[in-house]
Design an enzyme around this catalytic site. Structure first.
Site, PDB file in Angstrom:
ATOM      1  N   HIS A  90      11.018   2.111  48.281  1.00 12.88           N
ATOM      2  CA  HIS A  90      11.783   2.239  47.042  1.00 12.88           C
ATOM      3  C   HIS A  90      12.608   0.978  46.847  1.00 12.88           C
ATOM      4  CE1 HIS A  90      13.167   4.900  43.806  1.00 12.88           C
ATOM      5  NE2 HIS A  90      14.264   4.161  43.858  1.00 12.88           N
ATOM      6  N   ASP A 169      19.577  14.873  40.758  1.00 11.89           N
ATOM      7  CA  ASP A 169      19.447  13.422  40.544  1.00 11.89           C
ATOM      8  C   ASP A 169      18.835  13.128  39.182  1.00 11.89           C
ATOM      9  OD1 ASP A 169      19.487  10.577  41.248  1.00 11.89           O
ATOM     10  OD2 ASP A 169      17.326  10.809  41.114  1.00 11.89           O
ATOM     11  N   ARG A 176      23.841   8.536  34.012  1.00 12.50           N
ATOM     12  CA  ARG A 176      24.407   7.247  34.459  1.00 12.50           C
ATOM     13  C   ARG A 176      23.867   6.098  33.627  1.00 12.50           C
ATOM     14  NH1 ARG A 176      22.281   6.902  39.892  1.00 12.50           N
ATOM     15  NH2 ARG A 176      23.263   4.871  39.989  1.00 12.50           N
ATOM     16  N   SER A 191      21.233   8.791  45.027  1.00 10.94           N
ATOM     17  CA  SER A 191      20.151   8.986  44.066  1.00 10.94           C
ATOM     18  C   SER A 191      18.805   8.688  44.732  1.00 10.94           C
ATOM     19  CB  SER A 191      20.375   8.058  42.863  1.00 10.94           C
ATOM     20  OG  SER A 191      19.217   7.931  42.084  1.00 10.94           O
ATOM     21  N   LYS A 195      16.023  11.818  46.527  1.00 12.59           N
ATOM     22  CA  LYS A 195      14.640  11.962  46.051  1.00 12.59           C
ATOM     23  C   LYS A 195      13.655  11.735  47.188  1.00 12.59           C
ATOM     24  CE  LYS A 195      14.946   8.750  42.806  1.00 12.59           C
ATOM     25  NZ  LYS A 195      15.892   8.345  41.813  1.00 12.59           N
TER      26      LYS A 195
HETATM   27  N1  URA Z   1      16.993   3.674  41.622  1.00 12.16           N
HETATM   28  C1  URA Z   1      17.277   5.009  41.713  1.00 12.16           C
HETATM   29  O1  URA Z   1      16.408   5.833  41.955  1.00 12.16           O
HETATM   30  N2  URA Z   1      18.542   5.381  41.526  1.00 12.16           N
HETATM   31  C2  URA Z   1      19.525   4.509  41.246  1.00 12.16           C
HETATM   32  O2  URA Z   1      20.642   4.935  41.113  1.00 12.16           O
HETATM   33  C3  URA Z   1      19.205   3.123  41.152  1.00 12.16           C
HETATM   34  C4  URA Z   1      17.917   2.725  41.352  1.00 12.16           C
END
Ligand code: URA
Length: 431
Positions: A90, A169, A176, A191, A195
């Site tokens: 990620h 989230d 956000r 966040s 996930k």
């Molecule tokens: N990627 C995400 O999944 N969440 C964030 O807050 C920033 C980047």
């Protein structure tokens, strides 16, 4: 147990800790729609300014995971019946960061399953799903059964996290994006990790971006974010490492949805810009190492076409036509150099904001993005430029957007007499 939301907001606003019970209550209530957006926005802003300590962050993340279901890939088997390890990467978000597109099929071509649950654009940074949706027919939403079946058959899936995964989230991310509360270490860390932990991957590699085009502009803040996420992964029993990578200048030469798909296909065909190839291979090596396959060299799977083969099967499995022509924007504007010299500035944030304004990203929740919008970079930082040369081409379907995009680019690129060399793409590793 029940609390008053205003008390939680004022406690955090005044710099006090939230208790475990308060955190569980607010995250559960928000996921269920019982805490209204305006109060959650206020709490997010209070967290933005006051932060969360380690124990609060860990509880906040656990509560986000508990707001939905958890997947388990433990039963995943190769055709010969052997267990198939899973690993996911990620990125914290950048400009021109299309690495997931070549990386997922590349790692799958090396025999490791990649369940890559991805998101849409956030602020000036692009989203993997928005990019892939530029491919005619491609579908982001899969049921859990489809996800498992594709992972077993193809080895790689890039799709939207289902509605059941970390729903807290999903709601908070969208809020956000439109309330100026993105660039917060605890909000980003919780966040991403909620996930990823809910998704059930057996190992995790993070690409923590640092620089003007990242959510963390300084190396110190990016290190803090990386360390917080590595700690959350370890607490949840998911081995996690992070690469700290440069985002002062865009990655690769293409920024925008269809443009980035085209550049990713170039990488899979064995070409593509050097910085993008370097980062894709470095992340692939990290992912293979995370599941004990460090002896495999992913460069071989790029060179001999195996990664391209998995890409085609991965896209087709989700309804996409990997051979279809990609959409092109209806209008183009070429920006040329007025003097000769070196491209001494090419600022990632300026390019990201300009591409967003051209229609590659959203400015309101749920807005449609333009598949063809974005920016083509004809020169990279430090390259020679001759007066009259094209430096950038802007693409959009809505030419009235050129003016605001050009305003965003003002000062974001310069040509000067000095030699400039780009710093390293990979700055450090955090484990
Ligand atoms: N990627 C995400 O999944 N969440 C964030 O807050 C920033 C980047």
């Amino acid at each position: 147990m029940s609390f008053h939301m205003v008390e939680l907001i004022t406690a955090k606003r005044d710099g006090r800790r939230l208790t475990d019970e308060q955190i569980d209550w607010v995250i559960r209530g928000f996921a269920r729609g019982e805490v209204p957006d305006e109060q959650m926005s206020a709490l997010a802003m209070a967290v933005f300014f006051r932060g969360l300590d380690d124990a609060e962050l860990s509880r906040w993340t656990t509560a986000m995971i508990a707001s939905g279901e958890r997947l388990d890939f433990g039963e995943l088997r190769r055709a010969d019946g052997e267990p198939m390890p899973t690993v996911d990467k990620h990125s914290t978000g950048g400009v021109g960061d299309k690495v997931t597109l070549p990386l997922a099929p590349l790692v799958a071509a090396c025999g490791v399953a990649v369940p890559q649950l991805s998101g849409r654009g956030l602020g000036h940074t692009g989203g993997t799903l928005d990019k892939l949706e530029a491919i005619p027919g491609w579908r982001a939403e899969l049921t859990n059964d489809e996800l498992f079946a594709q992972l077993g058959e193809v080895g790689a899936v890039i799709c939207a996290a289902g509605a059941g995964l970390a729903p807290a989230d999903k709601r908070l991310y969208a809020l956000r994006d439109v309330t100026g509360t993105v660039e917060s270490i605890p909000l980003i860390a919780s966040s991403i990790m909620s996930k990823k932990i809910a998704e059930g991957t057996s190992a995790m590699v993070l690409d923590v971006k640092v620089g003007s085009g990242a959510f963390m502009a300084t190396e110190a803040r990016a290190r803090e974010l990386g360390a917080a996420m590595v700690r959350l992964g370890a607490d949840a029993g998911v081995p996690t490492t992070a690469l700290l990578t440069d985002m002062n200048t865009p990655l690769g030469r293409m920024v925008g949805n269809a443009l980035e798909v085209a550049e990713s296909v170039e990488v899979l065909a064995g070409g593509g810009p050097a910085d993008l190839v370097e980062l894709t291979l470095a992340l692939a090596r990290e992912m293979l190492t995370a599941v004990g396959r460090e002896a495999i060299d992913p460069a071989d799977a790029l060179a001999d076409g195996r990664a391209m083969d998995v890409w085609r099967r991965m896209i087709a499995a989700q309804g996409g036509d990997p051979t279809a022509e990609l959409p092109r924007a209806a209008h183009h504007h070429v920006v040329r150099a007025e003097t000769s010299g070196t491209l001494t500035t090419l600022d990632a944030r300026a390019v990201g904001v300009a591409s967003w304004r051209l229609g590659a990203g959203r400015s309101t929740q749920g807005e449609r993005v333009q598949a063809g919008a974005g920016i083509e970079l004809h020169r990279a930082l430090g390259e020679p430029v001759t007066a009259g040369d094209p430096v950038l081409t802007l693409h959009t379907d809505t030419p009235e957007r050129f003016e605001t995009a050009l305003a965003a680019l003002a000062g974001g690129w310069t040509v000067g007499p000095d030699e400039v060399t780009r710093g390293p793409v990979i700055i450090d590793r955090i484990s």
